[in-house]
Motif scaffolding. Structure first.
Motif, mmCIF file in Angstrom:
data_model
loop_
_atom_site.group_PDB
_atom_site.id
_atom_site.type_symbol
_atom_site.label_atom_id
_atom_site.label_comp_id
_atom_site.label_asym_id
_atom_site.label_seq_id
_atom_site.Cartn_x
_atom_site.Cartn_y
_atom_site.Cartn_z
ATOM 1 N N LEU A 50 21.002 -5.097 -12.325
ATOM 2 C CA LEU A 50 19.465 -4.398 -12.857
ATOM 3 C C LEU A 50 18.510 -4.661 -11.758
ATOM 4 O O LEU A 50 17.678 -3.697 -11.399
ATOM 5 N N THR A 51 18.457 -5.973 -11.347
ATOM 6 C CA THR A 51 17.491 -6.023 -10.052
ATOM 7 C C THR A 51 17.641 -5.128 -9.057
ATOM 8 O O THR A 51 16.713 -4.657 -8.438
ATOM 9 N N ILE A 52 18.895 -5.071 -8.673
ATOM 10 C CA ILE A 52 19.279 -4.239 -7.301
ATOM 11 C C ILE A 52 18.868 -2.869 -7.760
ATOM 12 O O ILE A 52 18.271 -1.888 -6.923
ATOM 13 N N PHE A 53 19.242 -2.243 -8.884
ATOM 14 C CA PHE A 53 19.132 -0.835 -9.341
ATOM 15 C C PHE A 53 17.409 -0.446 -9.370
ATOM 16 O O PHE A 53 17.009 0.412 -8.793
ATOM 17 N N LEU A 54 16.916 -1.479 -9.866
ATOM 18 C CA LEU A 54 15.339 -1.220 -9.931
ATOM 19 C C LEU A 54 14.688 -1.347 -8.640
ATOM 20 O O LEU A 54 13.974 -0.576 -8.475
ATOM 21 N N ALA A 55 15.078 -1.908 -7.741
ATOM 22 C CA ALA A 55 14.667 -1.969 -6.370
ATOM 23 C C ALA A 55 14.760 -0.755 -5.615
ATOM 24 O O ALA A 55 14.157 -0.265 -4.886
ATOM 25 N N LEU A 56 16.213 -0.241 -5.859
ATOM 26 C CA LEU A 56 16.507 1.203 -5.368
ATOM 27 C C LEU A 56 15.722 2.387 -5.907
ATOM 28 O O LEU A 56 15.461 3.145 -5.116
ATOM 29 N N PHE A 57 15.535 2.151 -7.257
ATOM 30 C CA PHE A 57 14.543 3.449 -7.991
ATOM 31 C C PHE A 57 13.500 3.316 -7.039
ATOM 32 O O PHE A 57 12.797 4.353 -6.895
ATOM 33 N N GLY A 58 12.893 2.241 -7.270
ATOM 34 C CA GLY A 58 11.427 2.109 -6.386
ATOM 35 C C GLY A 58 11.397 2.652 -5.097
ATOM 36 O O GLY A 58 10.690 3.192 -4.443
ATOM 37 N N LEU A 59 12.506 2.277 -4.079
ATOM 38 C CA LEU A 59 12.490 2.990 -2.735
ATOM 39 C C LEU A 59 12.550 4.454 -3.126
ATOM 40 O O LEU A 59 12.076 4.880 -2.087
ATOM 41 N N VAL A 60 13.497 4.862 -3.776
ATOM 42 C CA VAL A 60 13.566 6.480 -3.965
ATOM 43 C C VAL A 60 12.387 7.052 -4.254
ATOM 44 O O VAL A 60 11.818 8.022 -3.834
ATOM 45 N N GLU A 61 11.675 6.251 -5.455
ATOM 46 C CA GLU A 61 10.418 6.865 -5.759
ATOM 47 C C GLU A 61 9.193 6.973 -4.515
ATOM 48 O O GLU A 61 8.586 7.848 -4.573
ATOM 49 N N ALA A 62 9.237 5.865 -3.786
ATOM 50 C CA ALA A 62 8.162 5.688 -2.702
ATOM 51 C C ALA A 62 8.636 6.860 -1.753
ATOM 52 O O ALA A 62 7.752 7.525 -1.146
ATOM 53 N N SER A 63 9.879 7.000 -1.457
ATOM 54 C CA SER A 63 10.363 8.046 -0.486
ATOM 55 C C SER A 63 10.051 9.427 -0.828
ATOM 56 O O SER A 63 9.658 10.281 -0.165
ATOM 57 N N LEU A 64 10.109 9.737 -2.033
ATOM 58 C CA LEU A 64 9.823 10.908 -2.745
ATOM 59 C C LEU A 64 8.303 11.199 -2.469
ATOM 60 O O LEU A 64 7.921 12.501 -2.437
ATOM 61 N N GLU A 65 7.520 10.246 -2.766
ATOM 62 C CA GLU A 65 6.079 10.396 -2.754
ATOM 63 C C GLU A 65 5.570 10.620 -1.367
ATOM 64 O O GLU A 65 4.782 11.418 -0.882
ATOM 65 N N LEU A 66 6.373 9.876 -0.333
ATOM 66 C CA LEU A 66 5.916 10.233 1.018
ATOM 67 C C LEU A 66 6.362 11.450 1.639
ATOM 68 O O LEU A 66 5.435 12.283 2.065
#
Length: 135
Positions: free
Chosen positions: A17-33
């Motif tokens: 769960l920790t790994i998936f949440l970190a990956l989700f945050g990374l995907v969200e940040a890259s979409l915003e960028l």
């Protein structure tokens, strides 16, 4: 003893769960960028086009003042503000001391395009000098 205990399963699920949440945050940040970069590129293109449009007009047709135009592209709203002001070049004197008596030696054009993404807003500003035709 074979198999996994309940504690091992809970710890394993927690790590996953920790790994998936970190990956989700990374995907969200890259979409915003990506969204921000797209908005900046569109704003830059709109400002550049307006400045080139002004430079393509005859000097006598340019009007001093400010205009505002709103454009919608790809669901985003962009507000372009164009300001034209006269400028007195210090090289030939300024104001009453102007050697040629012309205090409007050239025009200064500033084009600013404002943009907004889901989390960020900003603007792009371009400035150019437009000289009258040589006598």
């Amino acid at each position: 003893m074979s198999g996994m205990t309940l504690i091992e399963v809970v710890v394993g699920v927690g790590i996953m769960l920790t790994i998936f949440l970190a990956l989700f945050g990374l995907v969200e940040a890259s979409l915003e960028l990506a969204s921000l970069t797209k908005a900046e590129a569109i704003a830059t293109e709109l400002a550049t086009n307006e400045l080139e449009r002004l430079r393509g007009l005859s000097y006598s047709s340019l009007q001093i003042g400010t205009t505002v135009a709103t454009t919608t592209i790809s669901g985003g709203s962009y507000v372009t503000t164009t300001t034209l002001v006269t400028f007195d070049d210090a090289a030939d004197g300024e104001g009453a001391a102007d050697a040629d008596g012309n205090t409007a030696d050239y025009l200064k054009a500033e084009v600013s395009t404002a943009y907004q993404t889901s989390r960020t807003q900003g603007s792009i500003s371009l400035t150019s000098s437009i000289a009258p035709p040589s006598p």
